[in-house]
Design an enzyme around this catalytic site. Structure first.
Site, mmCIF file in Angstrom:
data_model
loop_
_atom_site.group_PDB
_atom_site.id
_atom_site.type_symbol
_atom_site.label_atom_id
_atom_site.label_comp_id
_atom_site.label_asym_id
_atom_site.label_seq_id
_atom_site.Cartn_x
_atom_site.Cartn_y
_atom_site.Cartn_z
ATOM 1 N N ASP A 132 36.255 39.820 43.739
ATOM 2 C CA ASP A 132 37.181 40.751 43.116
ATOM 3 C C ASP A 132 36.630 42.169 43.131
ATOM 4 O OD1 ASP A 132 39.318 41.665 41.077
ATOM 5 O OD2 ASP A 132 39.703 39.523 41.259
ATOM 6 N N HIS A 137 39.563 44.791 37.123
ATOM 7 C CA HIS A 137 40.468 43.712 37.511
ATOM 8 C C HIS A 137 39.812 42.336 37.453
ATOM 9 C CE1 HIS A 137 42.801 41.339 40.574
ATOM 10 N NE2 HIS A 137 43.794 41.853 39.881
ATOM 11 N N SER A 178 47.811 38.023 40.812
ATOM 12 C CA SER A 178 46.372 38.069 40.520
ATOM 13 C C SER A 178 45.984 37.050 39.468
ATOM 14 C CB SER A 178 45.987 39.463 40.012
ATOM 15 O OG SER A 178 45.909 40.384 41.057
#
Length: 537
Positions: free
Chosen positions: A177, A217, A395
């Site tokens: 990520d 994220h 996601s």
């Protein structure tokens, strides 16, 4: 006229000096024999054990790139090495067009491929320049408020696996990520830290071991798998172990991120990881000459997609976000969701309806994509400060599935990655009638367990399939009590491509007409079954 001539010369000089990204592929691995004879020099024991359980042989892809080759490319004038891949036997490089083309004169260089396909003699078709805002999987909308994660688990019947103590324990998930700030301090991750479930990580973008940094994220993504706040958030794989790898550069959009991802996947493989979660997707780059078109979403063009398939061939499962462009001008899946053996996950709402942003299928070559669905609209996550909030995006549907894959594999540790993927797809509510929005639909992990437990199998010492990998003919060793059996061969889409009766006097069948790849076989004798993976060369 002189001014025009001067301008032409000036522009020619500018383009000659412009930096391009490319991959340089090598002809061989001169050290292969040594490494294959000493596998612990390239893979951990856990990685080797995973191969053994799934009957996967070592091959040249496992061997590191020749250090001599790397050094000679690094020493070449005007070349910067950005990343390397042993699976592809290639380096990601940056330099002028002339400097990159000069590498083809090296005897050990097989070929060079520019990220700008217009510079290749063959490659991706030219595409029009696009100036649209990039709609990457990592872009999410967050709204603060109290929420309960029960729905995103119950939708998949994952709570029933948790009740049977299948919580991912013993399985390792690598999360690739943009960054993981505050995972080492925020409350929702303390349970992982206290139980030593964070095994390590690496920042491939900045080339250092400080992975508790970068974009926020990855922190949100990890929380949906391994987060834990009683009565607020329980991840789908709360007792799995994790490696955290930064592969996404939040400051740029460049194909080198694909190469970082493949590097991280190779490290995950060497460490013995079982599952890779990728809540990232690549389609449009800052340099429009590097961008993909839908025609490239065929599973074999993008560097990252080819890497995902290689990861699968090593025995891992890659769970990938389908993308968030469903309502945009490019509504189809991005790379690596297009990879042939990636488990691409789209997003649904809390009531199981299609989430309008979720990228659709099929792949350009007509395969079912996304593969399955999970909640991605108003998914319950932790932010970097430990607040329990909701967020939108595939996601989050991807890691929610990753945790459940770990739980299912914990329940059936001797199943191959092919078998686990097939069990998941077959449990989904649209398995027999897939469509471009849902793929095979929302999986029922409890149904997957029930189906597997209800299927009797031969004992391992009664039955064998050989050779595996096979080239033309496959032979069977049958239990003494059976004079004939039925053989079924399925492709990666779950489609039956061979259905043949096998008699004991001639226990063999032909695979000459099958393309090279991995297939699932099922042998049926009365009410007894044997399933497994068959590689065709």
């Amino acid at each position: 006229m002189k001014k025009i001539t001067f301008l032409v010369i000036l522009l020619s000089g500018f383009w000659a000096m412009a930096q391009e990204d490319a991959w340089v592929y090598f002809t061989d691995k001169p050290d292969a024999a040594h490494y294959l004879a000493n596998p612990l020099e390239m893979l951990s024991q856990r990685a080797l054990d995973r191969r053994t359980r799934q009957n996967i042989s070592l091959d040249d892809k496992d061997v590191p790139i020749s250090v001599s080759y790397i050094n000679q490319v690094t020493a070449s004038a005007g070349i910067t090495v950005k990343a390397k891949s042993k699976w592809m036997n290639a380096l990601h490089i940056r330099g002028t067009v002339e400097a990159i083309q000069n590498l083809e004169s090296l005897t050990f260089v097989d070929h060079v491929q520019f990220a700008n396909a217009t510079l290749n003699t063959t490659g991706r078709a030219m595409r029009q320049s696009q100036s649209a805002v990039v709609n990457k999987d990592q872009e999410v909308q967050v709204s603060f408020g109290y929420g309960s994660s029960v729905n995103q688990i119950q939708m998949l019947k994952g709570n029933l696996l948790h009740q049977q103590d299948f919580t991912g324990n013993g399985k390792i998930i690598a999360v690739l990520d943009a960054g993981f700030p505050n995972v080492n301090t925020a409350q929702p991750f303390q349970r992982l830290l206290n139980n030593n479930k964070i095994l390590g990580g690496y920042d491939f973008v900045n080339r250092n071991a400080n992975f508790y940094t970068g974009g926020t994220h990855g922190t949100l993504v990890l929380s949906t798998i391994g987060g834990y706040v009683e009565n607020q958030l329980v991840g789908t794989g709360p007792d799995a172990s994790y490696y955290l790898f930064i592969t996404e550069d939040v400051l740029d959009e460049n194909p080198v991120e694909e190469s970082y991802w493949v590097e991280a996947a190779e490290m995950a493989d060497s460490l013995g990881v079982d599952i890779i979660n990728t809540s990232l997707g690549y389609f449009i780059y800052n340099n429009p000459n590097y961008s993909y078109s839908y025609a490239n979403m065929n599973g074999t063009t993008a560097f990252i997609s080819r890497g995902a398939d290689t990861a699968f061939s090593r025995g891992m499962i890659c769970v990938v976000s389908a993308g968030n462009s469903g309502a945009g001008p490019n509504p189809n899946i991005s790379a690596p969701a297009d990879a042939i053996n990636a488990l691409a996950v789209g997003a649904v709402t809390s009531d199981g309806s299609y989430a309008s942003f979720s990228s659709i299928g099929p792949s350009f070559d007509g395969r079912v994509k996304p593969d399955i669905m999970a909640q991605g609209q108003q998914a319950v996550v932790s932010d970097i400060f430990g607040n329990i909030v909701t967020a939108n995006g595939t996601s989050f549907s991807s890691p929610i599935i990753s945790g459940m894959v770990a739980c299912l594999w914990q329940a059936f540790p001797n199943k191959t990655n092919v078998e686990i993927m097939q069990m998941i797809k077959q449990s989904a509510h649209l398995y027999t009638t897939p469509n471009n929005q849902f793929g095979y639909g929302i999986p029922d992990f409890n149904k997957a367990v029930t189906n597997a437990l209800a299927t009797p199998h031969f004992s391992e010492n009664e039955f064998s399939v050989y050779p595996n990998p096979a080239h033309s003919v496959v032979n069977l060793t049958l239990p003494e009590s059976y004079g004939e059996v039925q053989i079924f061969i399925y492709n990666q889409l779950g489609q039956e491509i061979i259905n043949k009766e096998i008699k004991k006097e001639n226990p063999s069948f032909s695979v000459e007409n099958l393309q090279s790849g991995i297939y699932l076989y099922k042998i049926k004798a009365g009410n007894t079954y044997k399933t497994g993976k068959l590689a065709v060369k």
